[in-house]
Write an enzyme that holds these catalytic residues in place. Sequence first.
Site, PDB file in Angstrom:
ATOM      1  N   VAL A 170      -0.482   6.713   1.516  1.00  0.00           N
ATOM      2  CA  VAL A 170      -1.048   6.471   2.845  1.00  0.00           C
ATOM      3  C   VAL A 170      -1.633   7.752   3.428  1.00  0.00           C
ATOM      4  CG1 VAL A 170      -0.549   5.683   5.189  1.00  0.00           C
ATOM      5  CG2 VAL A 170       0.525   4.551   3.235  1.00  0.00           C
TER       6      VAL A 170
ATOM      7  N   GLU B  89       0.640   0.933  14.605  1.00  0.00           N
ATOM      8  CA  GLU B  89      -0.051  -0.230  14.052  1.00  0.00           C
ATOM      9  C   GLU B  89       0.230  -0.423  12.561  1.00  0.00           C
ATOM     10  OE1 GLU B  89      -1.413  -3.493  14.121  1.00  0.00           O
ATOM     11  OE2 GLU B  89      -2.329  -2.591  15.894  1.00  0.00           O
TER      12      GLU B  89
ATOM     13  N   VAL C 214       3.644  -2.434  10.551  1.00  0.00           N
ATOM     14  CA  VAL C 214       3.808  -3.853  10.228  1.00  0.00           C
ATOM     15  C   VAL C 214       2.477  -4.403   9.732  1.00  0.00           C
ATOM     16  CG1 VAL C 214       4.409  -6.142  11.079  1.00  0.00           C
ATOM     17  CG2 VAL C 214       5.565  -4.131  12.017  1.00  0.00           C
TER      18      VAL C 214
ATOM     19  N   GLY D 117       4.039  -1.990 -10.859  1.00  0.00           N
ATOM     20  CA  GLY D 117       4.043  -1.155  -9.669  1.00  0.00           C
ATOM     21  C   GLY D 117       4.048  -1.928  -8.361  1.00  0.00           C
TER      22      GLY D 117
ATOM     23  N   GLU E 137       9.407  -1.726  -6.368  1.00  0.00           N
ATOM     24  CA  GLU E 137      10.034  -0.422  -6.590  1.00  0.00           C
ATOM     25  C   GLU E 137      11.086  -0.518  -7.686  1.00  0.00           C
ATOM     26  OE1 GLU E 137       9.106   2.295  -5.108  1.00  0.00           O
ATOM     27  OE2 GLU E 137       7.811   1.476  -3.548  1.00  0.00           O
TER      28      GLU E 137
ATOM     29  N   ASP F 173      13.209  -4.908   4.516  1.00  0.00           N
ATOM     30  CA  ASP F 173      11.882  -4.513   4.980  1.00  0.00           C
ATOM     31  C   ASP F 173      11.334  -5.540   5.975  1.00  0.00           C
ATOM     32  OD1 ASP F 173       9.227  -2.875   4.490  1.00  0.00           O
ATOM     33  OD2 ASP F 173       8.681  -4.974   4.214  1.00  0.00           O
TER      34      ASP F 173
ATOM     35  N   LYS G 217      10.434  -5.275  10.179  1.00  0.00           N
ATOM     36  CA  LYS G 217       9.127  -5.639  10.742  1.00  0.00           C
ATOM     37  C   LYS G 217       9.234  -6.716  11.807  1.00  0.00           C
ATOM     38  CE  LYS G 217       6.699  -4.202   6.557  1.00  0.00           C
ATOM     39  NZ  LYS G 217       6.044  -4.623   5.296  1.00  0.00           N
TER      40      LYS G 217
END
Length: 438
Positions: A13, A126, A129, A184, A187, A198, A202
């Site tokens: 990212v 932003e 999520v 990939g 994980e 996760d 969110k």
Amino acid sequence: MAFKIGLLGLGTVGTGTAQILLDPSGRNPLLEELEIYRIGVRNPEKTRPIQLPPGAVTSDLESIVTDPDVDIVVEVIGGLEPARELILKAIAHGKHVVTANKAVIARYSDEIFDAANDAGVYVLLEAAVGGGIPVIQPLKQALGVNRIRSVTGIVNGTTNYILTRMQTEKADFADVLAAAQKLGYAEADPTADVDGFDAADKIAILASLAFGGRIKLEDVYREGISQVSAADIAYADKLGFVIKLLAIANREMLTDDPTDRLRLRVHPTLVPQTHPLASINGVYNAILVEGDPIGQVMFFGPGAGAGPTASAVVSDILNIAAVLTQNSFLKTHSSKLHPLLTCTHQHYCKIAPIEELTTRFYARFLTKDRPGVIGKLGTSFGNHGVSIESIVQTGFQGELAEIVVVTHDVREGDFHQALDEIRTLDTVDSIPSLLRVL
């Protein structure tokens, strides 16, 4: 007026974010006013796929959040620590913060937003999520005039990819998970995804924004997808459903009373094939918002990846830069924060226990092949007020008969009491699957 960016992290990212900031041509002209000033990484000597500003890279992340020349700190290192500590230190030094870190926000939002409001700085999220899907700002701004009834989403691409492949390939969970890890998409340790952590992070964030109150993460009911089998996928298809891991937040009553109780849950769910979320496949995410007066609105797109997530990160940077530019134009250094960009609610939402949820259920039983088994199941359900929509013997597993039951709406606590009674029947071997129906 140039704004100096301190970028914490240069992984997938972070690299995507840097690429946008370093190549503003053809994008919003305000990007020309953004400068990557400092970049914090674990290993400054590592070869990078992009050309970075000379002297910008350092392994001293704390020096970035305390640098007086940095205007906006962008945190994309992930994890809980040192991310939380760095965010709070940036706030204490008067920096605005943009983060993609749903885990930190879901657990420490009260501490972070209290500090930000006291310091008069923005914390925007932003990208936390839905990856590149714009949903945070719409909930805070465009949909802010609505009374939100519910937020229902497929918010984890890994689990959606696994369930999609299980459906198309008629394969079991363990086999598809292993394949996803090789590609990939999952994980090496998939716990956060496949066990629903996760998605719980969110939906806690989305619920806080949608319903205007703070959420304690431990109040989010959570189940993962590891118990979903190829048999369940096949039976769901025959019944007109697909199985998705849904994150759901809804208000018990449609009023403007902030003390209304919410229902927050993450679990695999049988979704009717005609439902808008049923066709969301692969790694894609979608969030369906229902409110008054707007009705239903769905946000759909890629839920992860360098480009989509970086798009959301940079959009937050632009929002902050726009406010700072306006303040500069008006020659004011007002400490008042833009009310549509901040999170100012103080109270905690009341969360209803899962036992009080009213929903439909799908259950799969393995029983001894004896006359009257279906009748005994029906009697036990009836003893606890559970109305059956359908009950059918679907076949055999070895010497055991396989029976699938779908109920009408029932209170969850009553349904589990019925199951407790059913487990005492000498004709019932096991209950291998139990799933809710949307």
